[in-house]
Design a protein around this motif. Structure first.
Motif, PDB file in Angstrom:
ATOM      1  N   ASN A  47       7.634 -63.524  22.524  1.00  0.00           N
ATOM      2  CA  ASN A  47       8.650 -64.258  23.603  1.00  0.00           C
ATOM      3  C   ASN A  47       9.702 -63.478  23.978  1.00  0.00           C
ATOM      4  OD1 ASN A  47       6.827 -66.755  23.760  1.00  0.00           O
ATOM      5  ND2 ASN A  47       7.605 -67.149  21.797  1.00  0.00           N
ATOM      6  N   ILE A  48      10.231 -63.280  25.194  1.00  0.00           N
ATOM      7  CA  ILE A  48      11.354 -62.382  25.397  1.00  0.00           C
ATOM      8  C   ILE A  48      12.283 -63.326  26.080  1.00  0.00           C
ATOM      9  CG2 ILE A  48       9.921 -60.289  25.499  1.00  0.00           C
ATOM     10  CD1 ILE A  48      10.038 -60.316  28.470  1.00  0.00           C
ATOM     11  N   LEU A  49      13.506 -62.758  26.041  1.00  0.00           N
ATOM     12  CA  LEU A  49      14.727 -63.197  26.586  1.00  0.00           C
ATOM     13  C   LEU A  49      15.174 -62.414  27.643  1.00  0.00           C
ATOM     14  CD1 LEU A  49      17.112 -65.278  26.499  1.00  0.00           C
ATOM     15  CD2 LEU A  49      18.079 -64.120  24.890  1.00  0.00           C
ATOM     16  N   LEU A  50      15.191 -62.738  28.803  1.00  0.00           N
ATOM     17  CA  LEU A  50      15.752 -61.875  30.079  1.00  0.00           C
ATOM     18  C   LEU A  50      16.892 -62.464  30.777  1.00  0.00           C
ATOM     19  CD1 LEU A  50      12.374 -61.126  31.545  1.00  0.00           C
ATOM     20  CD2 LEU A  50      13.743 -59.557  30.170  1.00  0.00           C
ATOM     21  N   VAL A  51      17.837 -61.783  30.971  1.00  0.00           N
ATOM     22  CA  VAL A  51      18.926 -62.250  31.932  1.00  0.00           C
ATOM     23  C   VAL A  51      18.972 -60.964  32.957  1.00  0.00           C
ATOM     24  CG1 VAL A  51      19.955 -63.314  30.188  1.00  0.00           C
ATOM     25  CG2 VAL A  51      20.850 -60.773  30.452  1.00  0.00           C
ATOM     26  N   SER A  52      19.481 -61.401  33.983  1.00  0.00           N
ATOM     27  CA  SER A  52      19.760 -60.341  35.086  1.00  0.00           C
ATOM     28  C   SER A  52      20.635 -59.578  34.975  1.00  0.00           C
ATOM     29  CB  SER A  52      19.807 -61.239  36.649  1.00  0.00           C
ATOM     30  OG  SER A  52      21.070 -61.834  36.747  1.00  0.00           O
ATOM     31  N   LYS A  53      20.831 -58.546  35.482  1.00  0.00           N
ATOM     32  CA  LYS A  53      22.038 -57.533  35.301  1.00  0.00           C
ATOM     33  C   LYS A  53      23.325 -58.076  36.103  1.00  0.00           C
ATOM     34  CE  LYS A  53      23.295 -52.672  36.267  1.00  0.00           C
ATOM     35  NZ  LYS A  53      24.425 -53.014  35.739  1.00  0.00           N
ATOM     36  N   LYS A  54      22.908 -58.833  37.253  1.00  0.00           N
ATOM     37  CA  LYS A  54      23.899 -59.523  37.768  1.00  0.00           C
ATOM     38  C   LYS A  54      24.872 -60.501  36.979  1.00  0.00           C
ATOM     39  CE  LYS A  54      25.064 -62.387  41.831  1.00  0.00           C
ATOM     40  NZ  LYS A  54      24.457 -63.097  43.054  1.00  0.00           N
ATOM     41  N   TRP A  56      24.497 -60.519  33.543  1.00  0.00           N
ATOM     42  CA  TRP A  56      25.059 -59.754  32.406  1.00  0.00           C
ATOM     43  C   TRP A  56      26.317 -58.937  32.650  1.00  0.00           C
ATOM     44  CZ3 TRP A  56      23.961 -59.970  27.399  1.00  0.00           C
ATOM     45  CH2 TRP A  56      24.300 -58.741  26.297  1.00  0.00           C
ATOM     46  N   ASP A  57      26.623 -58.259  33.732  1.00  0.00           N
ATOM     47  CA  ASP A  57      27.569 -57.629  34.185  1.00  0.00           C
ATOM     48  C   ASP A  57      28.811 -58.553  34.376  1.00  0.00           C
ATOM     49  OD1 ASP A  57      26.301 -55.475  34.071  1.00  0.00           O
ATOM     50  OD2 ASP A  57      25.917 -55.207  36.227  1.00  0.00           O
ATOM     51  N   LYS A  58      28.440 -59.773  34.555  1.00  0.00           N
ATOM     52  CA  LYS A  58      29.634 -60.925  34.603  1.00  0.00           C
ATOM     53  C   LYS A  58      30.472 -61.282  33.314  1.00  0.00           C
ATOM     54  CE  LYS A  58      28.297 -63.135  39.008  1.00  0.00           C
ATOM     55  NZ  LYS A  58      27.803 -64.224  39.531  1.00  0.00           N
ATOM     56  N   LEU A  59      29.760 -60.771  32.211  1.00  0.00           N
ATOM     57  CA  LEU A  59      30.066 -61.255  31.066  1.00  0.00           C
ATOM     58  C   LEU A  59      31.013 -60.269  30.442  1.00  0.00           C
ATOM     59  CD1 LEU A  59      26.619 -62.415  29.490  1.00  0.00           C
ATOM     60  CD2 LEU A  59      28.273 -63.893  30.290  1.00  0.00           C
ATOM     61  N   SER A  60      31.995 -60.689  29.502  1.00  0.00           N
ATOM     62  CA  SER A  60      32.973 -59.774  29.074  1.00  0.00           C
ATOM     63  C   SER A  60      32.137 -59.034  27.690  1.00  0.00           C
ATOM     64  CB  SER A  60      33.984 -60.458  28.373  1.00  0.00           C
ATOM     65  OG  SER A  60      33.571 -61.222  27.169  1.00  0.00           O
ATOM     66  N   PRO A  61      32.762 -58.196  27.512  1.00  0.00           N
ATOM     67  CA  PRO A  61      32.162 -57.501  26.308  1.00  0.00           C
ATOM     68  C   PRO A  61      31.829 -58.047  25.187  1.00  0.00           C
ATOM     69  CG  PRO A  61      33.718 -55.827  27.249  1.00  0.00           C
ATOM     70  CD  PRO A  61      33.812 -57.112  27.900  1.00  0.00           C
ATOM     71  N   THR A  62      32.800 -59.003  24.683  1.00  0.00           N
ATOM     72  CA  THR A  62      32.730 -59.841  23.464  1.00  0.00           C
ATOM     73  C   THR A  62      31.497 -60.748  23.993  1.00  0.00           C
ATOM     74  OG1 THR A  62      34.998 -59.727  23.174  1.00  0.00           O
ATOM     75  CG2 THR A  62      33.975 -61.675  22.438  1.00  0.00           C
ATOM     76  N   GLU A  63      31.548 -61.393  25.063  1.00  0.00           N
ATOM     77  CA  GLU A  63      30.318 -62.221  25.477  1.00  0.00           C
ATOM     78  C   GLU A  63      28.958 -61.526  25.207  1.00  0.00           C
ATOM     79  OE1 GLU A  63      32.365 -65.533  28.443  1.00  0.00           O
ATOM     80  OE2 GLU A  63      31.956 -63.495  28.969  1.00  0.00           O
TER      81      GLU A  63
END
Length: 145
Positions: A47-54, A56-63
């Motif tokens: 089972n894999i977890l995927l998120v879009s680059k869009k 991911w790029d909105k998240l802070s480095p901490t997030e």
């Protein structure tokens, strides 16, 4: 063949076997109509977890760090949970009469060699960088067992 027809086909001997994980064999009661099971470990479905680059790029480095660590923790938990559940179900179907055959490593190596031309044919249709990454990850996973 439609999956819903497999039990009856096994029962009537229209087919000799089916290929599924232990939990499907158990929930479908294939152990009632199939005496033997050969363990080849030829498939591993994760089972894999995927998120879009869009996203991911909105998240802070901490997030990003928090999500990465949580995903690794969840992945380790998922693998252990699935292995434990699989072993439990294997014991249950064996207790219900299914004879389980551990296929020897030499036989598995022979099967891999026999299908290698097919694997090579399909691997050639993918980006070589993806194939290299896939093989490297597969090697890591195999040596981690």
């Amino acid at each position: 063949m439609a999956f819903g027809e497999v039990y009856g086909a096994l029962e009537s001997r229209a087919i000799d076997a089916q290929e599924n994980p232990y939990n499907v064999i158990s929930s479908s009661k294939f152990y009632e109509v199939q005496k033997f099971l050969s363990v080849t470990n030829h498939v591993y479905t994760s089972n894999i977890l995927l998120v879009s680059k869009k996203f991911w790029d909105k998240l802070s480095p901490t997030e990003q760090k928090i999500l990465t660590e949580a995903a690794r923790e969840a992945g380790a938990y998922e693998r252990k949970f699935n292995r434990d559940a699989s072993e439990k179900t294997r014991k249950e179907i064996e207790a219900k009469g299914m004879k389980i055959n551990e296929v020897p490593l030499q036989a598995i190596a022979s099967m891999r060699q026999a299908v290698q031309p097919v694997s090579d044919k399909f691997m050639a249709t993918f980006d070589p960088a993806i194939v290299s990454l896939y093989k490297a990850e597969l090697q890591k996973a195999s040596s981690a067992k």
